[in-house]
Design a protein around this motif. Structure first.
Motif, PDB file in Angstrom:
ATOM      1  N   TYR A  33       0.850  -1.192   0.000  1.00  0.00           N
ATOM      2  CA  TYR A  33       0.000   0.000   0.000  1.00  0.00           C
ATOM      3  C   TYR A  33       0.888   1.246   0.000  1.00  0.00           C
ATOM      4  O   TYR A  33       1.970   1.251   0.574  1.00  0.00           O
ATOM      5  CB  TYR A  33      -0.875   0.070   1.257  1.00  0.00           C
ATOM      6  N   PHE A  35       0.506   5.585   0.687  1.00  0.00           N
ATOM      7  CA  PHE A  35      -0.370   6.579   1.303  1.00  0.00           C
ATOM      8  C   PHE A  35       0.239   7.970   1.164  1.00  0.00           C
ATOM      9  O   PHE A  35       1.456   8.126   1.114  1.00  0.00           O
ATOM     10  CB  PHE A  35      -0.529   6.306   2.811  1.00  0.00           C
ATOM     11  N   ARG A  50      -5.065   6.819  -0.526  1.00  0.00           N
ATOM     12  CA  ARG A  50      -4.446   5.494  -0.374  1.00  0.00           C
ATOM     13  C   ARG A  50      -4.503   4.764  -1.708  1.00  0.00           C
ATOM     14  O   ARG A  50      -5.498   4.851  -2.430  1.00  0.00           O
ATOM     15  CB  ARG A  50      -5.229   4.744   0.681  1.00  0.00           C
ATOM     16  N   MET A  95       3.577   0.690   3.006  1.00  0.00           N
ATOM     17  CA  MET A  95       3.353  -0.447   3.886  1.00  0.00           C
ATOM     18  C   MET A  95       3.279  -1.712   3.055  1.00  0.00           C
ATOM     19  O   MET A  95       2.553  -1.746   2.056  1.00  0.00           O
ATOM     20  CB  MET A  95       2.045  -0.272   4.668  1.00  0.00           C
ATOM     21  N   THR A  96       4.006  -2.755   3.454  1.00  0.00           N
ATOM     22  CA  THR A  96       3.936  -4.022   2.741  1.00  0.00           C
ATOM     23  C   THR A  96       2.741  -4.833   3.227  1.00  0.00           C
ATOM     24  O   THR A  96       2.195  -4.590   4.302  1.00  0.00           O
ATOM     25  CB  THR A  96       5.205  -4.853   2.953  1.00  0.00           C
ATOM     26  N   LEU A  97       2.366  -5.785   2.456  1.00  0.00           N
ATOM     27  CA  LEU A  97       1.286  -6.683   2.846  1.00  0.00           C
ATOM     28  C   LEU A  97       1.822  -7.977   3.445  1.00  0.00           C
ATOM     29  O   LEU A  97       1.063  -8.821   3.883  1.00  0.00           O
ATOM     30  CB  LEU A  97       0.404  -7.010   1.642  1.00  0.00           C
ATOM     31  N   ASN A 100       3.919  -8.156   8.112  1.00  0.00           N
ATOM     32  CA  ASN A 100       3.394  -7.205   9.095  1.00  0.00           C
ATOM     33  C   ASN A 100       4.307  -6.011   9.283  1.00  0.00           C
ATOM     34  O   ASN A 100       4.565  -5.569  10.408  1.00  0.00           O
ATOM     35  CB  ASN A 100       3.163  -7.895  10.442  1.00  0.00           C
ATOM     36  N   THR A 101       4.821  -5.454   8.210  1.00  0.00           N
ATOM     37  CA  THR A 101       5.702  -4.297   8.309  1.00  0.00           C
ATOM     38  C   THR A 101       4.893  -3.031   8.490  1.00  0.00           C
ATOM     39  O   THR A 101       4.038  -2.737   7.676  1.00  0.00           O
ATOM     40  CB  THR A 101       6.552  -4.162   7.034  1.00  0.00           C
ATOM     41  N   PRO A 102       5.173  -2.275   9.558  1.00  0.00           N
ATOM     42  CA  PRO A 102       4.418  -1.037   9.777  1.00  0.00           C
ATOM     43  C   PRO A 102       4.753   0.031   8.735  1.00  0.00           C
ATOM     44  O   PRO A 102       5.666  -0.128   7.934  1.00  0.00           O
ATOM     45  CB  PRO A 102       4.861  -0.590  11.174  1.00  0.00           C
ATOM     46  N   LEU A 103       4.027   1.126   8.801  1.00  0.00           N
ATOM     47  CA  LEU A 103       4.192   2.238   7.875  1.00  0.00           C
ATOM     48  C   LEU A 103       5.609   2.803   7.922  1.00  0.00           C
ATOM     49  O   LEU A 103       6.162   3.033   8.992  1.00  0.00           O
ATOM     50  CB  LEU A 103       3.230   3.366   8.220  1.00  0.00           C
ATOM     51  N   VAL A 104       6.170   3.047   6.734  1.00  0.00           N
ATOM     52  CA  VAL A 104       7.451   3.725   6.596  1.00  0.00           C
ATOM     53  C   VAL A 104       7.186   5.052   5.899  1.00  0.00           C
ATOM     54  O   VAL A 104       6.519   5.088   4.868  1.00  0.00           O
ATOM     55  CB  VAL A 104       8.445   2.883   5.768  1.00  0.00           C
ATOM     56  N   PHE A 105       7.729   6.136   6.456  1.00  0.00           N
ATOM     57  CA  PHE A 105       7.433   7.476   5.952  1.00  0.00           C
ATOM     58  C   PHE A 105       8.641   8.096   5.259  1.00  0.00           C
ATOM     59  O   PHE A 105       9.795   7.803   5.581  1.00  0.00           O
ATOM     60  CB  PHE A 105       7.037   8.402   7.103  1.00  0.00           C
TER      61      PHE A 105
END
Lengths: 115, 113
Positions: A33, A35, A50, A95-97, A100-105
């Motif tokens: 994903y 964002f 998104r 974010m990968t699917l 379970n990798t959290p959001l990277v900004f």
């Protein structure tokens, strides 16, 4: 590791004009994903738009749209008919699917809308 | 009240103090996160909790101690901080660990003197 790059630290646009914010990312994943978040002076991060990587159609939310180029790993945000309330920091995030990798900004782009 | 609420909004503390940041969400989400936002740096993920269990600690110094007593509340306990720890601390929540984006609070602006 995934990285997100926003190459424009600051941008400005005249009210009612259109502006495009750039974002590139690096990943070996195929499903993920993307964002765009907005952070106004109130500090709260607000989700703007998104995009799912498996969808070819570019996401659109009212005046906000994206240009998603998967092969180029590019995810730009276009703001049409800019309004004074659009003045904020804009962050691109990934974010990968899997795993379970959290959001990277990214580091963010400060957008100023000028009357 | 709805959304993600963080208190206090501002905090000034000395290096020898002990303080806690609080985050509360009323969205029924099961995952909660702490991020650190420093000037001219990307947001740094600190901790992740999923169903009250810590699933990620991103090499955060032990002077930061998280606590998640239930799925609605998240704390960040602070002690013997350094001036470089001054930053905006953001809490977020999501429905699932791999979710449809996060909902953020307005953050706590921390200044360590």
């Amino acid at each position: 590791a995934q990285t997100v790059t926003q190459s424009q630290p600051e941008m400005s646009v005249q009210e009612a004009e259109t502006v495009t914010l750039s974002c590139t990312y690096d990943t070996s994943e195929s499903n993920y994903y993307l964002f765009w978040y907005k952070q106004p002076p109130s500090r709260q991060m607000i989700l703007v738009i998104r995009q799912e990587a498996y969808k070819q159609q570019n996401a659109t939310e009212n005046r906000f749209s994206v240009n998603f180029q998967k092969a180029a790993k590019s995810f730009s945000l276009k703001i049409s008919d800019s309004q004074l309330g659009d003045t904020a920091m804009y962050f691109c995030a990934f974010m990968t699917l899997s795993g379970n990798t959290p959001l990277v900004f990214g580091k963010g782009t400060r957008l100023s809308v000028i009357a | 009240e709805t959304g993600v609420t963080q208190t206090p909004r501002h905090l000034v503390m000395g290096m020898t103090n002990k303080k806690s940041l609080k985050c509360e969400q009323h969205l029924g989400h099961n995952a909660m996160y702490w991020y650190k936002q420093s000037a001219k740096k990307p947001l740094e993920l600190m901790f992740v909790y999923n169903f009250k269990e810590q699933t990620e600690n991103n090499s955060v110094p032990s002077r930061f101690s998280p606590e998640c007593p239930n799925s609605s509340h998240l704390f960040l306990h602070l002690h013997t901080l350094q001036p470089e720890d001054s930053a905006l601390y953001l809490c977020a929540s999501s429905q699932e660990l791999v979710g449809n984006g996060y909902t953020f609070g307005s953050g706590t602006r921390l200044t360590v003197v």
